[in-house]
Design a protein around this motif. Sequence first.
Motif, PDB file in Angstrom:
ATOM      1  N   TYR A 176       0.825  -1.205   0.000  1.00 23.95           N
ATOM      2  CA  TYR A 176       0.000   0.000   0.000  1.00 23.95           C
ATOM      3  C   TYR A 176       0.859   1.254   0.000  1.00 23.95           C
ATOM      4  N   ILE A 177       0.255   2.374  -0.374  1.00 25.13           N
ATOM      5  CA  ILE A 177       0.932   3.668  -0.389  1.00 25.13           C
ATOM      6  C   ILE A 177       0.153   4.642   0.476  1.00 25.13           C
ATOM      7  N   CYS A 178       0.865   5.629   1.029  1.00 29.09           N
ATOM      8  CA  CYS A 178       0.258   6.593   1.937  1.00 29.09           C
ATOM      9  C   CYS A 178       0.490   8.014   1.431  1.00 29.09           C
ATOM     10  N   ASP A 179      -0.549   8.828   1.506  1.00 28.43           N
ATOM     11  CA  ASP A 179      -0.482  10.196   0.992  1.00 28.43           C
ATOM     12  C   ASP A 179       0.590  11.022   1.686  1.00 28.43           C
ATOM     13  N   ALA A 180       0.835  10.770   2.963  1.00 33.07           N
ATOM     14  CA  ALA A 180       1.782  11.579   3.733  1.00 33.07           C
ATOM     15  C   ALA A 180       3.248  11.211   3.461  1.00 33.07           C
ATOM     16  N   ASP A 181       3.491  10.087   2.802  1.00 25.03           N
ATOM     17  CA  ASP A 181       4.867   9.653   2.521  1.00 25.03           C
ATOM     18  C   ASP A 181       5.445  10.426   1.348  1.00 25.03           C
ATOM     19  N   PRO A 182       6.776  10.502   1.272  1.00 29.82           N
ATOM     20  CA  PRO A 182       7.399  11.085   0.083  1.00 29.82           C
ATOM     21  C   PRO A 182       6.996  10.314  -1.177  1.00 29.82           C
ATOM     22  N   GLU A 183       7.019  10.995  -2.310  1.00 25.38           N
ATOM     23  CA  GLU A 183       6.654  10.350  -3.563  1.00 25.38           C
ATOM     24  C   GLU A 183       7.566   9.154  -3.837  1.00 25.38           C
ATOM     25  N   GLY A 184       6.963   8.054  -4.254  1.00 25.85           N
ATOM     26  CA  GLY A 184       7.720   6.857  -4.578  1.00 25.85           C
ATOM     27  C   GLY A 184       7.836   5.859  -3.445  1.00 25.85           C
ATOM     28  N   TYR A 185       7.446   6.256  -2.230  1.00 23.84           N
ATOM     29  CA  TYR A 185       7.509   5.329  -1.099  1.00 23.84           C
ATOM     30  C   TYR A 185       6.415   4.273  -1.229  1.00 23.84           C
ATOM     31  N   GLN A 186       6.743   3.048  -0.799  1.00 19.69           N
ATOM     32  CA  GLN A 186       5.777   1.958  -0.745  1.00 19.69           C
ATOM     33  C   GLN A 186       5.885   1.279   0.621  1.00 19.69           C
ATOM     34  N   ARG A 187       4.762   0.818   1.097  1.00 19.34           N
ATOM     35  CA  ARG A 187       4.715   0.110   2.371  1.00 19.34           C
ATOM     36  C   ARG A 187       4.185  -1.309   2.171  1.00 19.34           C
ATOM     37  N   SER A 188       4.572  -2.195   3.082  1.00 15.47           N
ATOM     38  CA  SER A 188       4.046  -3.557   3.046  1.00 15.47           C
ATOM     39  C   SER A 188       3.753  -4.040   4.460  1.00 15.47           C
ATOM     40  N   ALA A 189       2.770  -4.912   4.550  1.00 19.33           N
ATOM     41  CA  ALA A 189       2.435  -5.589   5.802  1.00 19.33           C
ATOM     42  C   ALA A 189       2.293  -7.059   5.460  1.00 19.33           C
ATOM     43  N   ILE A 190       3.084  -7.906   6.113  1.00 20.65           N
ATOM     44  CA  ILE A 190       3.120  -9.327   5.766  1.00 20.65           C
ATOM     45  C   ILE A 190       2.557 -10.152   6.916  1.00 20.65           C
ATOM     46  N   PHE A 191       1.626 -11.040   6.554  1.00 15.79           N
ATOM     47  CA  PHE A 191       0.929 -11.857   7.528  1.00 15.79           C
ATOM     48  C   PHE A 191       1.302 -13.321   7.359  1.00 15.79           C
ATOM     49  N   GLY A 192       1.484 -14.010   8.488  1.00 18.11           N
ATOM     50  CA  GLY A 192       1.653 -15.451   8.504  1.00 18.11           C
ATOM     51  C   GLY A 192       0.350 -16.102   8.932  1.00 18.11           C
ATOM     52  N   LYS A 193       0.430 -17.357   9.264  1.00 20.93           N
ATOM     53  CA  LYS A 193      -0.782 -18.098   9.622  1.00 20.93           C
ATOM     54  C   LYS A 193      -1.447 -17.541  10.869  1.00 20.93           C
ATOM     55  N   ASN A 194      -0.678 -16.846  11.700  1.00 25.53           N
ATOM     56  CA  ASN A 194      -1.225 -16.337  12.958  1.00 25.53           C
ATOM     57  C   ASN A 194      -1.149 -14.828  13.073  1.00 25.53           C
ATOM     58  N   GLY A 195      -1.121 -14.148  11.953  1.00 29.21           N
ATOM     59  CA  GLY A 195      -1.229 -12.712  12.000  1.00 29.21           C
ATOM     60  C   GLY A 195      -0.021 -11.964  11.472  1.00 29.21           C
ATOM     61  N   LEU A 196      -0.043 -10.651  11.688  1.00 26.22           N
ATOM     62  CA  LEU A 196       0.998  -9.757  11.187  1.00 26.22           C
ATOM     63  C   LEU A 196       2.344 -10.062  11.837  1.00 26.22           C
ATOM     64  N   PHE A 197       3.401 -10.200  11.005  1.00 24.94           N
ATOM     65  CA  PHE A 197       4.720 -10.459  11.579  1.00 24.94           C
ATOM     66  C   PHE A 197       5.818  -9.574  11.009  1.00 24.94           C
ATOM     67  N   HIS A 198       5.505  -8.759   9.978  1.00 30.25           N
ATOM     68  CA  HIS A 198       6.559  -7.919   9.415  1.00 30.25           C
ATOM     69  C   HIS A 198       5.938  -6.751   8.660  1.00 30.25           C
ATOM     70  N   THR A 199       6.490  -5.549   8.859  1.00 32.23           N
ATOM     71  CA  THR A 199       6.099  -4.382   8.076  1.00 32.23           C
ATOM     72  C   THR A 199       7.359  -3.724   7.532  1.00 32.23           C
ATOM     73  N   SER A 200       7.219  -3.029   6.415  1.00 34.59           N
ATOM     74  CA  SER A 200       8.396  -2.373   5.839  1.00 34.59           C
ATOM     75  C   SER A 200       7.992  -1.157   5.033  1.00 34.59           C
ATOM     76  N   ILE A 201       8.967  -0.276   4.852  1.00 30.80           N
ATOM     77  CA  ILE A 201       8.835   0.893   3.987  1.00 30.80           C
ATOM     78  C   ILE A 201      10.052   0.921   3.079  1.00 30.80           C
ATOM     79  N   ILE A 202       9.827   1.107   1.772  1.00 25.26           N
ATOM     80  CA  ILE A 202      10.914   1.277   0.817  1.00 25.26           C
ATOM     81  C   ILE A 202      10.668   2.560   0.032  1.00 25.26           C
ATOM     82  N   ASP A 203      11.739   3.071  -0.608  1.00 29.40           N
ATOM     83  CA  ASP A 203      11.569   4.246  -1.444  1.00 29.40           C
ATOM     84  C   ASP A 203      11.557   3.834  -2.912  1.00 29.40           C
TER      85      ASP A 203
END
Length: 235
Positions: free
Chosen positions: A48-75
């Motif tokens: 997903y992308i967020c309006d408040a982030d600098p242009e070109g930024y991307q975010r991710s949220a990764i889920f395993g069998k028991n829920g969220l276990f990793h989030t990240s931001i890249i440019d």
Amino acid sequence: MMQHLATSFLAALALTTLPLQAATFTPPAGCNLQVTVQNRGCSVSQYYICDADPEGYQRSAIFGKNGLFHTSIIDEETRWIESASPMSGITDRLVEGARDEASFSNLLKTGRDEFDFDTRASDGLVLNQKGFDVLTGETVQIDGQQLERTEFRLTTTGPDGKLVSERRGTQYISREFGRFYGGIESRTGADGEQTKTNDSPVLFTFPEEAGFGDTTPQFDCDQLLTQILQERAAS
């Protein structure tokens, strides 16, 4: 390869915690979910992308069998800006002034990109991340998406220069979305123990399609759990 530094190992740990609960991912206010990707290795990624982030930024949220276990931001160059593990409570951030910045555009232009940068954890630990990504020249179609295969190597060392881990294997890139996806890799820890994982993408789901935002992984979950139990029994 910046968004895949720790997810395979954490996905395995996530199988051993809470009971499975079906849910749909809702990004924070001001953010828009772009695509949901079901992966091998019992994980599902929300990009997903967020309006408040600098242009070109991307975010991710990764889920395993028991829920969220990793989030990240890249440019826009896929530099690792920030990653976090809800399981450990640790957040890692890029230290500015890298010796060699990761560059997605350089990879596309020349077929190879080397990187050498540091990350600082919220507990103060600074780690060096050094390695390369190389285009193999192979193009594949996965669920209608044209992806290109890469090979990579990543060596992580501590402040004393000692090895923390070494990872190598294959991943995929999308020129359209400007990011990496997981693949087949091996990891060697400081103690010499080796693990192999496969978190290659399988299904790409977009808005208005069934499964968009689904946080329940679909592939290899029973197989991964069996592997973990076998390793425990042998230890």
